[in-house]
Design a protein around this motif. Structure first.
Motif, PDB file in Angstrom:
ATOM      1  N   ALA A   1      -6.621  21.718  -6.657  1.00  0.00           N
ATOM      2  CA  ALA A   1      -7.497  21.589  -7.827  1.00  0.00           C
ATOM      3  C   ALA A   1      -6.913  20.577  -8.812  1.00  0.00           C
ATOM      4  O   ALA A   1      -7.640  19.731  -9.357  1.00  0.00           O
ATOM      5  CB  ALA A   1      -7.686  22.949  -8.489  1.00  0.00           C
ATOM      6  N   ALA A   2      -5.597  20.656  -9.033  1.00  0.00           N
ATOM      7  CA  ALA A   2      -4.940  19.707  -9.944  1.00  0.00           C
ATOM      8  C   ALA A   2      -5.038  18.279  -9.410  1.00  0.00           C
ATOM      9  O   ALA A   2      -5.280  17.330 -10.171  1.00  0.00           O
ATOM     10  CB  ALA A   2      -3.480  20.108 -10.132  1.00  0.00           C
ATOM     11  N   GLU A   3      -4.884  18.144  -8.088  1.00  0.00           N
ATOM     12  CA  GLU A   3      -4.974  16.820  -7.456  1.00  0.00           C
ATOM     13  C   GLU A   3      -6.363  16.218  -7.618  1.00  0.00           C
ATOM     14  O   GLU A   3      -6.520  15.035  -7.945  1.00  0.00           O
ATOM     15  CB  GLU A   3      -4.621  16.958  -5.970  1.00  0.00           C
ATOM     16  N   LEU A   4      -7.400  17.038  -7.417  1.00  0.00           N
ATOM     17  CA  LEU A   4      -8.773  16.554  -7.530  1.00  0.00           C
ATOM     18  C   LEU A   4      -9.139  16.252  -8.978  1.00  0.00           C
ATOM     19  O   LEU A   4      -9.831  15.273  -9.267  1.00  0.00           O
ATOM     20  CB  LEU A   4      -9.745  17.575  -6.928  1.00  0.00           C
ATOM     21  N   ASN A   5      -8.665  17.087  -9.892  1.00  0.00           N
ATOM     22  CA  ASN A   5      -8.921  16.822 -11.309  1.00  0.00           C
ATOM     23  C   ASN A   5      -8.298  15.500 -11.734  1.00  0.00           C
ATOM     24  O   ASN A   5      -8.877  14.755 -12.521  1.00  0.00           O
ATOM     25  CB  ASN A   5      -8.382  17.972 -12.170  1.00  0.00           C
ATOM     26  N   ALA A   6      -7.123  15.212 -11.181  1.00  0.00           N
ATOM     27  CA  ALA A   6      -6.456  13.946 -11.494  1.00  0.00           C
ATOM     28  C   ALA A   6      -7.256  12.754 -10.977  1.00  0.00           C
ATOM     29  O   ALA A   6      -7.152  11.640 -11.512  1.00  0.00           O
ATOM     30  CB  ALA A   6      -5.053  13.938 -10.893  1.00  0.00           C
ATOM     31  N   LYS A   7      -8.059  12.987  -9.940  1.00  0.00           N
ATOM     32  CA  LYS A   7      -8.904  11.924  -9.381  1.00  0.00           C
ATOM     33  C   LYS A   7     -10.255  11.833 -10.083  1.00  0.00           C
ATOM     34  O   LYS A   7     -11.101  11.030  -9.701  1.00  0.00           O
ATOM     35  CB  LYS A   7      -9.128  12.169  -7.883  1.00  0.00           C
ATOM     36  N   GLY A   8     -10.467  12.700 -11.062  1.00  0.00           N
ATOM     37  CA  GLY A   8     -11.714  12.645 -11.820  1.00  0.00           C
ATOM     38  C   GLY A   8     -12.797  13.579 -11.337  1.00  0.00           C
ATOM     39  O   GLY A   8     -13.934  13.515 -11.820  1.00  0.00           O
ATOM     40  N   ILE A   9     -12.474  14.455 -10.363  1.00  0.00           N
ATOM     41  CA  ILE A   9     -13.447  15.439  -9.889  1.00  0.00           C
ATOM     42  C   ILE A   9     -13.171  16.749 -10.607  1.00  0.00           C
ATOM     43  O   ILE A   9     -12.097  17.340 -10.460  1.00  0.00           O
ATOM     44  CB  ILE A   9     -13.346  15.641  -8.360  1.00  0.00           C
ATOM     45  N   ASN A  10     -14.109  17.197 -11.417  1.00  0.00           N
ATOM     46  CA  ASN A  10     -13.949  18.442 -12.172  1.00  0.00           C
ATOM     47  C   ASN A  10     -13.862  19.613 -11.196  1.00  0.00           C
ATOM     48  O   ASN A  10     -14.860  19.997 -10.590  1.00  0.00           O
ATOM     49  CB  ASN A  10     -15.122  18.614 -13.139  1.00  0.00           C
ATOM     50  N   THR A  11     -12.668  20.169 -11.033  1.00  0.00           N
ATOM     51  CA  THR A  11     -12.427  21.153  -9.975  1.00  0.00           C
ATOM     52  C   THR A  11     -11.863  22.448 -10.535  1.00  0.00           C
ATOM     53  O   THR A  11     -10.962  22.438 -11.375  1.00  0.00           O
ATOM     54  CB  THR A  11     -11.456  20.589  -8.925  1.00  0.00           C
ATOM     55  N   THR A  12     -12.400  23.549 -10.047  1.00  0.00           N
ATOM     56  CA  THR A  12     -11.966  24.891 -10.433  1.00  0.00           C
ATOM     57  C   THR A  12     -11.359  25.582  -9.224  1.00  0.00           C
ATOM     58  O   THR A  12     -11.874  25.456  -8.110  1.00  0.00           O
ATOM     59  CB  THR A  12     -13.160  25.714 -10.945  1.00  0.00           C
ATOM     60  N   CYS A  13     -10.282  26.306  -9.431  1.00  0.00           N
ATOM     61  CA  CYS A  13      -9.688  27.090  -8.349  1.00  0.00           C
ATOM     62  C   CYS A  13     -10.440  28.420  -8.237  1.00  0.00           C
ATOM     63  O   CYS A  13     -10.515  29.181  -9.208  1.00  0.00           O
ATOM     64  CB  CYS A  13      -8.205  27.338  -8.628  1.00  0.00           C
ATOM     65  N   ALA A  14     -11.015  28.674  -7.079  1.00  0.00           N
ATOM     66  CA  ALA A  14     -11.792  29.907  -6.878  1.00  0.00           C
ATOM     67  C   ALA A  14     -11.798  30.274  -5.408  1.00  0.00           C
ATOM     68  O   ALA A  14     -12.064  29.434  -4.542  1.00  0.00           O
ATOM     69  CB  ALA A  14     -13.224  29.729  -7.382  1.00  0.00           C
TER      70      ALA A  14
ATOM     71  N   THR B   1     -22.892  13.340 -10.432  1.00  0.00           N
ATOM     72  CA  THR B   1     -21.609  13.802 -10.959  1.00  0.00           C
ATOM     73  C   THR B   1     -21.192  15.038 -10.170  1.00  0.00           C
ATOM     74  O   THR B   1     -21.985  15.973 -10.023  1.00  0.00           O
ATOM     75  CB  THR B   1     -21.723  14.154 -12.449  1.00  0.00           C
ATOM     76  N   ILE B   2     -19.967  15.044  -9.655  1.00  0.00           N
ATOM     77  CA  ILE B   2     -19.517  16.105  -8.756  1.00  0.00           C
ATOM     78  C   ILE B   2     -18.599  17.087  -9.475  1.00  0.00           C
ATOM     79  O   ILE B   2     -17.654  16.701 -10.163  1.00  0.00           O
ATOM     80  CB  ILE B   2     -18.781  15.514  -7.533  1.00  0.00           C
ATOM     81  N   TYR B   3     -18.898  18.369  -9.285  1.00  0.00           N
ATOM     82  CA  TYR B   3     -18.026  19.472  -9.669  1.00  0.00           C
ATOM     83  C   TYR B   3     -17.684  20.213  -8.383  1.00  0.00           C
ATOM     84  O   TYR B   3     -18.494  20.252  -7.457  1.00  0.00           O
ATOM     85  CB  TYR B   3     -18.715  20.417 -10.651  1.00  0.00           C
ATOM     86  N   ALA B   4     -16.498  20.798  -8.325  1.00  0.00           N
ATOM     87  CA  ALA B   4     -16.086  21.401  -7.060  1.00  0.00           C
ATOM     88  C   ALA B   4     -15.222  22.636  -7.290  1.00  0.00           C
ATOM     89  O   ALA B   4     -14.704  22.871  -8.391  1.00  0.00           O
ATOM     90  CB  ALA B   4     -15.320  20.386  -6.216  1.00  0.00           C
ATOM     91  N   THR B   5     -15.070  23.419  -6.216  1.00  0.00           N
ATOM     92  CA  THR B   5     -14.105  24.519  -6.212  1.00  0.00           C
ATOM     93  C   THR B   5     -13.211  24.373  -4.992  1.00  0.00           C
ATOM     94  O   THR B   5     -13.624  23.850  -3.951  1.00  0.00           O
ATOM     95  CB  THR B   5     -14.773  25.906  -6.155  1.00  0.00           C
ATOM     96  N   THR B   6     -11.982  24.846  -5.129  1.00  0.00           N
ATOM     97  CA  THR B   6     -11.046  24.897  -4.015  1.00  0.00           C
ATOM     98  C   THR B   6     -10.183  26.142  -4.196  1.00  0.00           C
ATOM     99  O   THR B   6     -10.100  26.691  -5.298  1.00  0.00           O
ATOM    100  CB  THR B   6     -10.180  23.626  -3.952  1.00  0.00           C
ATOM    101  N   THR B   7      -9.552  26.591  -3.135  1.00  0.00           N
ATOM    102  CA  THR B   7      -8.779  27.835  -3.210  1.00  0.00           C
ATOM    103  C   THR B   7      -7.334  27.608  -3.630  1.00  0.00           C
ATOM    104  O   THR B   7      -6.595  28.560  -3.824  1.00  0.00           O
ATOM    105  CB  THR B   7      -8.792  28.551  -1.848  1.00  0.00           C
ATOM    106  N   SER B   8      -6.925  26.370  -3.772  1.00  0.00           N
ATOM    107  CA  SER B   8      -5.535  26.042  -4.082  1.00  0.00           C
ATOM    108  C   SER B   8      -5.413  25.418  -5.473  1.00  0.00           C
ATOM    109  O   SER B   8      -6.115  24.452  -5.786  1.00  0.00           O
ATOM    110  CB  SER B   8      -4.979  25.066  -3.031  1.00  0.00           C
ATOM    111  N   GLN B   9      -4.517  25.959  -6.301  1.00  0.00           N
ATOM    112  CA  GLN B   9      -4.277  25.391  -7.620  1.00  0.00           C
ATOM    113  C   GLN B   9      -3.750  23.965  -7.508  1.00  0.00           C
ATOM    114  O   GLN B   9      -4.109  23.085  -8.291  1.00  0.00           O
ATOM    115  CB  GLN B   9      -3.268  26.257  -8.388  1.00  0.00           C
ATOM    116  N   GLU B  10      -2.904  23.739  -6.515  1.00  0.00           N
ATOM    117  CA  GLU B  10      -2.334  22.412  -6.305  1.00  0.00           C
ATOM    118  C   GLU B  10      -3.423  21.394  -5.974  1.00  0.00           C
ATOM    119  O   GLU B  10      -3.445  20.282  -6.516  1.00  0.00           O
ATOM    120  CB  GLU B  10      -1.293  22.461  -5.191  1.00  0.00           C
TER     121      GLU B  10
END
Length: 259
Positions: free
Chosen positions: A36-49, A25-34
């Motif tokens: 992060a929203a795109e990845l969350n929509a794909k089912g990857i639990n993503t936090t902006c950081a 199960t993958i969790y991730a971080t990215t620097t862009s809110q946009e």
């Protein structure tokens, strides 16, 4: 199913996530809110950081998901080439606040750029991690961390012919991203901790040989003729992990279908 966090969902992080997603199960971080929203929509639990290289007035907040994770893969730059030592210290302090006292299996993606640009074959012993500020700071805080010194990242749209190339008779120290993912999977399954490895394809042709292959030109010199520059060896990794590279020859990376 084990839970894996990837700090830095960039070019490499995305490919690691894709390779491991069926197994963990993958969790991730990215620097862009946009993003992060795109990845969350794909089912990857993503936090902006993001992890700034300057001091903050308050302690960087801890990742809400960190206590769920079994494995942590850090792909953000933590080298002196990305910033000065004091700025690097700040960045790593913020990263440490974000992941807290994480005790699970950890991987830091470092670089073969730690080795000097001289004509020599390098092993891990030539530049101990104690002499590399970012690696040392991470290890002091997380002694279980594995440090992988990656060669030039290649595969998909990353081919040598797409770049401005200098010193064409110098050897390449390239690695296909699929082998990075394969090495990570092997180390995760083996429970490997506290190791330092160079991660480069075992063959080191000259840049012009790679370019000739990618441009369908015939190389007129023998393989071992006229190759200069540093060569970073992955023999320790091969020996200790018994890893067999999927793509050992950088001259053939362009033949691998893009995902």
């Amino acid at each position: 199913m084990k839970k894996t966090g990837i700090i830095g969902y960039g070019w490499l992080g995305a490919r690691i996530a894709n390779a491991l997603s069926g197994k963990y199960t993958i969790y991730a971080t990215t620097t862009s809110q946009e993003k992060a929203a795109e990845l969350n929509a794909k089912g990857i639990n993503t936090t902006c950081a993001g992890f700034p290289d300057y001091q903050l007035t308050e302690t960087y907040p801890q990742w809400n998901e960190i206590k769920k994770l079994d494995i942590l893969i850090i792909t953000i730059p933590v080298s002196e080439k990305s910033c000065c030592v004091s700025s690097l210290y700040n960045r790593i302090q913020h990263l440490s606040s974000f992941i807290g006292d994480f005790k699970g299996q950890m991987f830091l993606m470092s670089s073969t750029g730690v080795y000097p640009d001289i004509s020599k074959e390098f092993t891990e012993e030539d530049v101990p991690l104690e002499k590399v500020s970012g690696e040392r700071m991470i290890k002091n805080r997380y002694p279980q961390a594995n440090i992988l010194r990656l060669g030039g990242l290649m595969g998909d749209n990353r081919l040598l012919k797409n770049y401005n190339v200098s010193n064409p008779d110098f050897a390449v120290n390239h690695i296909h991203y699929a082998d990075i993912a394969g090495i990570l999977f092997k180390m995760i399954e083996d429970g490997t901790e506290n190791c330092l490895y160079n991660v480069t394809a075992p063959m080191h042709p000259a840049k012009f040989q790679v370019l000739d292959a990618q441009k369908n030109r015939v190389t007129e010199v023998e393989e071992e003729t006229g190759i200069k520059g540093k060569i970073v060896l992955s023999s320790k990794l091969v020996s200790e992990l018994e890893y067999i590279f999927q793509y050992p020859d950088p001259r053939k990376f362009h033949e691998i279908p893009q995902e």
